[in-house]
Motif scaffolding. Structure first.
Motif, PDB file in Angstrom:
ATOM      1  N   MET A  26      -1.349   6.104   6.542  1.00  0.00           N
ATOM      2  CA  MET A  26      -2.421   7.007   6.694  1.00  0.00           C
ATOM      3  C   MET A  26      -2.466   7.982   4.940  1.00  0.00           C
ATOM      4  O   MET A  26      -1.319   8.832   5.303  1.00  0.00           O
ATOM      5  CB  MET A  26      -2.484   7.802   7.667  1.00  0.00           C
ATOM      6  N   LEU A  27      -3.157   7.794   4.337  1.00  0.00           N
ATOM      7  CA  LEU A  27      -3.235   8.245   2.979  1.00  0.00           C
ATOM      8  C   LEU A  27      -4.495   8.741   2.483  1.00  0.00           C
ATOM      9  O   LEU A  27      -5.384   8.268   2.665  1.00  0.00           O
ATOM     10  CB  LEU A  27      -2.689   7.419   1.902  1.00  0.00           C
ATOM     11  N   PRO A  28      -4.514   9.750   1.473  1.00  0.00           N
ATOM     12  CA  PRO A  28      -5.701  10.379   1.108  1.00  0.00           C
ATOM     13  C   PRO A  28      -6.189   9.156   0.050  1.00  0.00           C
ATOM     14  O   PRO A  28      -5.376   8.547  -0.749  1.00  0.00           O
ATOM     15  CB  PRO A  28      -5.385  11.572   0.231  1.00  0.00           C
ATOM     16  N   GLY A  29      -7.320   9.060  -0.249  1.00  0.00           N
ATOM     17  CA  GLY A  29      -7.786   8.109  -1.131  1.00  0.00           C
ATOM     18  C   GLY A  29      -7.832   6.612  -0.373  1.00  0.00           C
ATOM     19  O   GLY A  29      -8.414   6.521   0.840  1.00  0.00           O
ATOM     20  N   LYS A  30      -7.062   5.663  -0.724  1.00  0.00           N
ATOM     21  CA  LYS A  30      -7.240   4.290  -0.452  1.00  0.00           C
ATOM     22  C   LYS A  30      -6.218   4.601   0.920  1.00  0.00           C
ATOM     23  O   LYS A  30      -4.965   5.048   0.861  1.00  0.00           O
ATOM     24  CB  LYS A  30      -6.805   3.302  -1.285  1.00  0.00           C
ATOM     25  N   SER A  31      -6.242   3.649   1.882  1.00  0.00           N
ATOM     26  CA  SER A  31      -5.194   3.481   3.163  1.00  0.00           C
ATOM     27  C   SER A  31      -4.162   2.598   2.530  1.00  0.00           C
ATOM     28  O   SER A  31      -4.278   1.908   1.573  1.00  0.00           O
ATOM     29  CB  SER A  31      -6.112   2.950   4.198  1.00  0.00           C
ATOM     30  N   GLY A  32      -3.017   2.861   3.138  1.00  0.00           N
ATOM     31  CA  GLY A  32      -1.815   1.879   3.133  1.00  0.00           C
ATOM     32  C   GLY A  32      -1.981   0.254   3.073  1.00  0.00           C
ATOM     33  O   GLY A  32      -1.545  -0.350   2.258  1.00  0.00           O
ATOM     34  N   ILE A  33      -2.860   0.107   4.078  1.00  0.00           N
ATOM     35  CA  ILE A  33      -3.273  -1.422   4.174  1.00  0.00           C
ATOM     36  C   ILE A  33      -3.900  -1.998   3.209  1.00  0.00           C
ATOM     37  O   ILE A  33      -3.808  -2.866   2.448  1.00  0.00           O
ATOM     38  CB  ILE A  33      -4.290  -1.531   5.490  1.00  0.00           C
ATOM     39  N   GLU A  34      -4.757  -0.994   2.549  1.00  0.00           N
ATOM     40  CA  GLU A  34      -5.617  -1.594   1.212  1.00  0.00           C
ATOM     41  C   GLU A  34      -4.787  -1.507   0.022  1.00  0.00           C
ATOM     42  O   GLU A  34      -4.658  -2.587  -0.707  1.00  0.00           O
ATOM     43  CB  GLU A  34      -6.836  -0.590   1.059  1.00  0.00           C
ATOM     44  N   ILE A  35      -3.924  -0.494  -0.114  1.00  0.00           N
ATOM     45  CA  ILE A  35      -3.230  -0.594  -0.997  1.00  0.00           C
ATOM     46  C   ILE A  35      -2.288  -1.849  -1.202  1.00  0.00           C
ATOM     47  O   ILE A  35      -1.777  -2.642  -2.139  1.00  0.00           O
ATOM     48  CB  ILE A  35      -2.217   0.807  -1.208  1.00  0.00           C
ATOM     49  N   CYS A  36      -1.499  -2.072   0.291  1.00  0.00           N
ATOM     50  CA  CYS A  36      -0.575  -3.394   0.331  1.00  0.00           C
ATOM     51  C   CYS A  36      -1.281  -4.520  -0.242  1.00  0.00           C
ATOM     52  O   CYS A  36      -0.620  -5.327  -0.911  1.00  0.00           O
ATOM     53  CB  CYS A  36      -0.117  -3.388   1.533  1.00  0.00           C
ATOM     54  N   ALA A  37      -2.505  -4.638   0.123  1.00  0.00           N
ATOM     55  CA  ALA A  37      -3.375  -5.944  -0.113  1.00  0.00           C
ATOM     56  C   ALA A  37      -3.418  -5.885  -1.858  1.00  0.00           C
ATOM     57  O   ALA A  37      -3.203  -6.888  -2.457  1.00  0.00           O
ATOM     58  CB  ALA A  37      -4.515  -5.909   0.290  1.00  0.00           C
ATOM     59  N   ASP A  38      -3.812  -4.836  -2.323  1.00  0.00           N
ATOM     60  CA  ASP A  38      -4.023  -4.855  -3.906  1.00  0.00           C
ATOM     61  C   ASP A  38      -2.575  -5.208  -4.720  1.00  0.00           C
ATOM     62  O   ASP A  38      -2.401  -5.684  -5.387  1.00  0.00           O
ATOM     63  CB  ASP A  38      -4.426  -3.306  -4.368  1.00  0.00           C
ATOM     64  N   LEU A  39      -1.341  -4.373  -4.004  1.00  0.00           N
ATOM     65  CA  LEU A  39      -0.069  -4.656  -4.422  1.00  0.00           C
ATOM     66  C   LEU A  39       0.268  -6.154  -4.491  1.00  0.00           C
ATOM     67  O   LEU A  39       0.751  -6.801  -5.540  1.00  0.00           O
ATOM     68  CB  LEU A  39       0.740  -3.585  -4.018  1.00  0.00           C
ATOM     69  N   ARG A  40      -0.060  -6.780  -3.404  1.00  0.00           N
ATOM     70  CA  ARG A  40       0.056  -8.219  -3.285  1.00  0.00           C
ATOM     71  C   ARG A  40      -0.465  -9.157  -4.204  1.00  0.00           C
ATOM     72  O   ARG A  40      -0.187 -10.421  -4.501  1.00  0.00           O
ATOM     73  CB  ARG A  40       0.134  -8.738  -1.720  1.00  0.00           C
ATOM     74  N   GLU A  41      -1.631  -8.621  -4.597  1.00  0.00           N
ATOM     75  CA  GLU A  41      -2.246  -9.175  -5.633  1.00  0.00           C
ATOM     76  C   GLU A  41      -1.583  -9.273  -7.019  1.00  0.00           C
ATOM     77  O   GLU A  41      -1.821 -10.282  -7.780  1.00  0.00           O
ATOM     78  CB  GLU A  41      -3.826  -9.012  -5.869  1.00  0.00           C
ATOM     79  N   TYR A  42      -1.014  -8.155  -7.063  1.00  0.00           N
ATOM     80  CA  TYR A  42      -0.156  -7.700  -8.464  1.00  0.00           C
ATOM     81  C   TYR A  42       1.112  -8.265  -8.336  1.00  0.00           C
ATOM     82  O   TYR A  42       1.585  -8.952  -9.406  1.00  0.00           O
ATOM     83  CB  TYR A  42      -0.363  -6.415  -8.676  1.00  0.00           C
ATOM     84  N   ASP A  43       1.704  -8.159  -7.347  1.00  0.00           N
ATOM     85  CA  ASP A  43       3.358  -8.737  -7.062  1.00  0.00           C
ATOM     86  C   ASP A  43       3.465  -8.819  -5.768  1.00  0.00           C
ATOM     87  O   ASP A  43       3.186  -8.085  -4.752  1.00  0.00           O
ATOM     88  CB  ASP A  43       3.926  -7.329  -7.449  1.00  0.00           C
ATOM     89  N   GLN A  44       3.995 -10.186  -5.629  1.00  0.00           N
ATOM     90  CA  GLN A  44       4.087 -10.830  -4.382  1.00  0.00           C
ATOM     91  C   GLN A  44       5.573 -10.684  -3.822  1.00  0.00           C
ATOM     92  O   GLN A  44       5.934 -11.258  -2.541  1.00  0.00           O
ATOM     93  CB  GLN A  44       3.822 -12.209  -4.335  1.00  0.00           C
ATOM     94  N   GLU A  45       6.527  -9.958  -4.802  1.00  0.00           N
ATOM     95  CA  GLU A  45       7.653 -10.212  -4.310  1.00  0.00           C
ATOM     96  C   GLU A  45       8.341  -8.916  -3.907  1.00  0.00           C
ATOM     97  O   GLU A  45       9.539  -8.832  -3.095  1.00  0.00           O
ATOM     98  CB  GLU A  45       8.496 -10.762  -5.526  1.00  0.00           C
ATOM     99  N   THR A  46       8.206  -7.819  -4.680  1.00  0.00           N
ATOM    100  CA  THR A  46       8.665  -6.543  -4.245  1.00  0.00           C
ATOM    101  C   THR A  46       8.803  -6.242  -2.776  1.00  0.00           C
ATOM    102  O   THR A  46       7.460  -6.238  -2.480  1.00  0.00           O
ATOM    103  CB  THR A  46       8.261  -5.696  -5.315  1.00  0.00           C
ATOM    104  N   PRO A  47       9.549  -5.821  -2.081  1.00  0.00           N
ATOM    105  CA  PRO A  47       9.567  -5.521  -0.734  1.00  0.00           C
ATOM    106  C   PRO A  47       8.735  -4.338  -0.374  1.00  0.00           C
ATOM    107  O   PRO A  47       8.875  -3.357  -1.109  1.00  0.00           O
ATOM    108  CB  PRO A  47      11.078  -5.336  -0.149  1.00  0.00           C
TER     109      PRO A  47
END
Length: 233
Positions: free
Chosen positions: A55-76
């Protein structure tokens, strides 16, 4: 010795300060508040692990995680959330998160989860430097050098925890492994972990490697005991 870098994405100041206090001695800690800034922060700081509130201002953590996985699939990526429903955990893990911890949490548990996920990631990095080796099972080929999976020659996308889980199973063909054994091997924090995390990742893995996930050929459930991997060779 260079400290591992942890990126904390948390808008609640008290929680952010508490986490920072517990992690500062062991890790290099970077904190941000706004979900819209996460991808830029990751590109700039190159963290070794990300703690991400849902639960974050702006994008939700779920949306952010999806974006991050498009950029980087490895970082925990470890989710922090006040949501305790199992469906929320499934949604979080489905987007590519490696682990999920609910608030309020014990700081010692959080540190243990972070250490375990960093250890697993370091093991993958070390193994990635070894000579090329391929593990085959039926139509599946697991490249142990690049940690990629091919089925009938077609590359399948797996998140890091899905690949780790598949490797544990495939390296023990026809052997029944309990959920506790799988959790301990992949997450390494059996004292704290939610074993349902294993079943979520098994379900996601079946969707990717099985012809019919409802009637799995590779990853079979042994009721009352756990799972076993049939190599179909």
């Amino acid at each position: 010795m260079v400290k591992k870098k942890i990126l904390i994405v948390e808008d609640e100041e008290d929680i952010r300060r508490l986490i920072t206090m517990y992690l500062n001695k062991r890790y290099d800690v970077v904190t941000i508040v706004d979900g819209n800034d996460v991808l830029d922060a990751v590109k700039q700081t190159k963290p070794d692990l990300i703690l991400l509130d849902i639960m974050l201002p702006g994008k939700s953590g779920i949306e952010i995680c999806a974006d991050l996985r498009e950029y980087d699939q490895e970082t925990p990526i470890l989710f922090l959330s006040a949501k305790r429903e199992f469906e929320d955990k499934i949604q979080g893990l489905d987007t590519g998160a490696d682990d999920y911890i609910t608030k309020p949490f014990d700081p010692g548990e959080l540190v243990a989860r972070i250490q375990a996920n960093l250890r697993r990631h370091d093991v993958l990095d070390t193994q990635n430097t070894q000579p090329e080796n391929v593990l085959t099972a039926g139509d599946l080929e697991i490249d142990l050098n690049s940690f990629t999976l091919r089925k009938k020659g077609k590359t399948l996308h797996l998140f890091a925890k899905e690949m780790q889980l598949l490797l544990v199973l495939a390296r023990h063909p026809n052997q029944v492994l309990s959920m506790e054994q799988l959790y301990d091997n992949v997450w390494g924090t059996d004292r704290f972990g939610d074993l349902k995390t294993v079943s979520v990742h098994i379900s996601n893995l079946r969707k990717k490697i099985e012809e019919d996930p409802a009637k799995p050929a590779y990853i079979q459930t042994v009721r009352g005991f756990g799972y076993k991997f049939s190599n179909l060779s």
